[in-house]
Design an enzyme around this catalytic site. Sequence first.
Site, PDB file in Angstrom:
ATOM      1  N   ARG A  73       0.838  -1.218   0.000  1.00  5.89           N
ATOM      2  CA  ARG A  73       0.000   0.000   0.000  1.00  5.89           C
ATOM      3  C   ARG A  73       0.864   1.255   0.000  1.00  5.89           C
ATOM      4  O   ARG A  73       0.576   2.212  -0.729  1.00  5.89           O
ATOM      5  CB  ARG A  73      -0.943  -0.010   1.205  1.00  5.89           C
ATOM      6  CG  ARG A  73      -2.007  -1.091   1.107  1.00  5.89           C
ATOM      7  CD  ARG A  73      -2.920  -1.098   2.303  1.00  5.89           C
ATOM      8  NE  ARG A  73      -3.811   0.069   2.337  1.00  5.89           N
ATOM      9  CZ  ARG A  73      -4.660   0.290   3.343  1.00  5.89           C
ATOM     10  NH1 ARG A  73      -4.684  -0.557   4.370  1.00  5.89           N
ATOM     11  NH2 ARG A  73      -5.443   1.344   3.342  1.00  5.89           N
ATOM     12  N   HIS A 122      -7.938   6.267  12.180  1.00 14.17           N
ATOM     13  CA  HIS A 122      -7.493   4.902  11.891  1.00 14.17           C
ATOM     14  C   HIS A 122      -5.983   4.804  11.686  1.00 14.17           C
ATOM     15  O   HIS A 122      -5.484   3.817  11.134  1.00 14.17           O
ATOM     16  CB  HIS A 122      -8.234   4.361  10.653  1.00 14.17           C
ATOM     17  CG  HIS A 122      -9.698   4.264  10.859  1.00 14.17           C
ATOM     18  ND1 HIS A 122     -10.596   4.236   9.811  1.00 14.17           N
ATOM     19  CD2 HIS A 122     -10.450   4.213  11.974  1.00 14.17           C
ATOM     20  CE1 HIS A 122     -11.832   4.161  10.301  1.00 14.17           C
ATOM     21  NE2 HIS A 122     -11.773   4.144  11.608  1.00 14.17           N
ATOM     22  N   CYS A 130       6.014   0.460  17.731  1.00 14.10           N
ATOM     23  CA  CYS A 130       6.552  -0.679  18.469  1.00 14.10           C
ATOM     24  C   CYS A 130       5.414  -1.428  19.146  1.00 14.10           C
ATOM     25  O   CYS A 130       4.503  -0.817  19.702  1.00 14.10           O
ATOM     26  CB  CYS A 130       7.554  -0.212  19.520  1.00 14.10           C
ATOM     27  SG  CYS A 130       8.184  -1.561  20.521  1.00 14.10           S
ATOM     28  N   GLY A 188     -17.054  11.460   1.105  1.00 17.03           N
ATOM     29  CA  GLY A 188     -16.434  10.236   0.615  1.00 17.03           C
ATOM     30  C   GLY A 188     -16.343   9.096   1.599  1.00 17.03           C
ATOM     31  O   GLY A 188     -15.354   8.380   1.639  1.00 17.03           O
ATOM     32  N   SER A 190     -18.634   5.637   3.160  1.00 17.19           N
ATOM     33  CA  SER A 190     -19.838   4.799   3.036  1.00 17.19           C
ATOM     34  C   SER A 190     -20.626   4.812   4.337  1.00 17.19           C
ATOM     35  O   SER A 190     -21.737   4.289   4.403  1.00 17.19           O
ATOM     36  CB  SER A 190     -19.424   3.362   2.691  1.00 17.19           C
ATOM     37  OG  SER A 190     -18.546   2.850   3.684  1.00 17.19           O
TER      38      SER A 190
HETATM   39  N1  APR Z   1     -15.707  11.337  -4.226  1.00 16.45           N
HETATM   40  C1  APR Z   1     -16.468  11.182  -3.107  1.00 16.45           C
HETATM   41  N2  APR Z   1     -16.876   9.955  -2.646  1.00 16.45           N
HETATM   42  C2  APR Z   1     -16.523   8.883  -3.389  1.00 16.45           C
HETATM   43  C3  APR Z   1     -15.764   8.978  -4.582  1.00 16.45           C
HETATM   44  C4  APR Z   1     -15.349  10.279  -4.989  1.00 16.45           C
HETATM   45  N3  APR Z   1     -14.609  10.473  -6.087  1.00 16.45           N
HETATM   46  N4  APR Z   1     -15.580   7.712  -5.068  1.00 16.45           N
HETATM   47  C5  APR Z   1     -16.220   6.858  -4.211  1.00 16.45           C
HETATM   48  N5  APR Z   1     -16.791   7.568  -3.209  1.00 16.45           N
HETATM   49  C6  APR Z   1     -17.561   7.071  -2.065  1.00 16.45           C
HETATM   50  C7  APR Z   1     -18.258   5.754  -2.275  1.00 16.45           C
HETATM   51  O1  APR Z   1     -19.537   5.937  -2.847  1.00 16.45           O
HETATM   52  C8  APR Z   1     -18.353   5.220  -0.858  1.00 16.45           C
HETATM   53  O2  APR Z   1     -19.551   5.674  -0.230  1.00 16.45           O
HETATM   54  O3  APR Z   1     -16.642   6.843  -1.026  1.00 16.45           O
HETATM   55  C9  APR Z   1     -17.150   5.835  -0.158  1.00 16.45           C
HETATM   56  C10 APR Z   1     -16.013   4.861   0.136  1.00 16.45           C
HETATM   57  O4  APR Z   1     -16.471   3.938   1.077  1.00 16.45           O
HETATM   58  P1  APR Z   1     -15.487   2.865   1.728  1.00 16.45           P
HETATM   59  O5  APR Z   1     -14.682   2.249   0.697  1.00 16.45           O
HETATM   60  O6  APR Z   1     -16.341   2.018   2.605  1.00 16.45           O
HETATM   61  O7  APR Z   1     -14.491   3.758   2.607  1.00 16.45           O
HETATM   62  P2  APR Z   1     -14.693   4.397   4.063  1.00 16.45           P
HETATM   63  O8  APR Z   1     -16.078   4.847   4.286  1.00 16.45           O
HETATM   64  O9  APR Z   1     -13.610   5.363   4.258  1.00 16.45           O
HETATM   65  O10 APR Z   1     -14.409   3.098   4.990  1.00 16.45           O
HETATM   66  C11 APR Z   1     -14.337   3.288   6.366  1.00 16.45           C
HETATM   67  O11 APR Z   1     -13.544   1.063   6.683  1.00 16.45           O
HETATM   68  O12 APR Z   1     -12.288  -0.352   5.589  1.00 16.45           O
HETATM   69  C12 APR Z   1     -12.334   0.354   6.702  1.00 16.45           C
HETATM   70  O13 APR Z   1     -10.629   1.338   7.992  1.00 16.45           O
HETATM   71  C13 APR Z   1     -11.189   1.330   6.711  1.00 16.45           C
HETATM   72  O14 APR Z   1     -11.218   3.700   7.063  1.00 16.45           O
HETATM   73  C14 APR Z   1     -11.877   2.637   6.418  1.00 16.45           C
HETATM   74  C15 APR Z   1     -13.264   2.417   6.967  1.00 16.45           C
END
Ligand code: APR
Length: 241
Positions: A73, A122, A130, A188, A190
């Site tokens: 990553r 996170h 450590c 951005g 979910s």
């Molecule tokens: N601009 C805005 N939002 C976007 C874009 C974009 N260009 N592209 C995708 N998205 C949205 C998607 O529709 C989705 O709702 O971003 C969201 C991404 O969701 P996840 O992948 O679930 O990410 P996140 O909400 O940050 O996940 C939370 O889960 O996996 C764990 O620790 C990890 O911090 C992460 C946490």
Amino acid sequence: MQVSISAELRRRFAEARRVLVLTGAGVSAESGVPTFRGGGNTAVWKGIPFDVISSGAMLERNLPAVWEWFDYRRGVLASLEPNPAHYQIARWQDRFPDFTLVTQNVDGLHQKAGSRNVVELHGNVWRARCTVCRMGHDMSESARPDACPSCGNSVRPDVVLFGEMLPPGVFEFAANKAAECDLCFVIGTSAIVYPAAGLPAIAKDAGAFVCEVNPERTPLSSLCDEVITGKAGEVVPQIGL
Ligand code: APR
């Protein structure tokens, strides 16, 4: 893509004094960072779902495998740059008397765009920690240490893995800021991973105006005062400065 920003949001933006921004993987999507969920797919590493390879249980069982995933990553992230959403959010920190940026992201792109005092719920992939003395080691300029330079014990990614608790006090700090803010942006995410996803409701209950930016609806959309459907890199620069 031009989006419509309501007169109400423009007024709230102009009058706001205490602002909280919560971001998720979507704010980094246009920089080339894969999201975890959105768009119907789930990240997989060498056949292992990300929430397995990125788990506390895997860390106990196979630390080298977890490092291999995080080394990959960091390798991907090293060549990626912030996008207009990161830069606009960084500018906002000097616009409002009280500004708090809370992120679920571990990619460090907010900081690369100039954001200071980012509340990292996170952790951060550019740090190792450590496993015994908890000393942190910055890997943005130097290689990953084989062992803790301070006590010689093993080091792990300074990232909150699935099944692990958030760093002590970080969420409480963010929750207090959410309870005090008068304008809250949710960009951005979910909004299914807690406790982060609970912050906008805290802001809403405290009377803040809550605005979501996401190309898709989320479980938070119905709670928001304004939902702007679109990509962060296109929408956030249009919200205002
Ligand atoms: N601009 C805005 N939002 C976007 C874009 C974009 N260009 N592209 C995708 N998205 C949205 C998607 O529709 C989705 O709702 O971003 C969201 C991404 O969701 P996840 O992948 O679930 O990410 P996140 O909400 O940050 O996940 C939370 O889960 O996996 C764990 O620790 C990890 O911090 C992460 C946490």
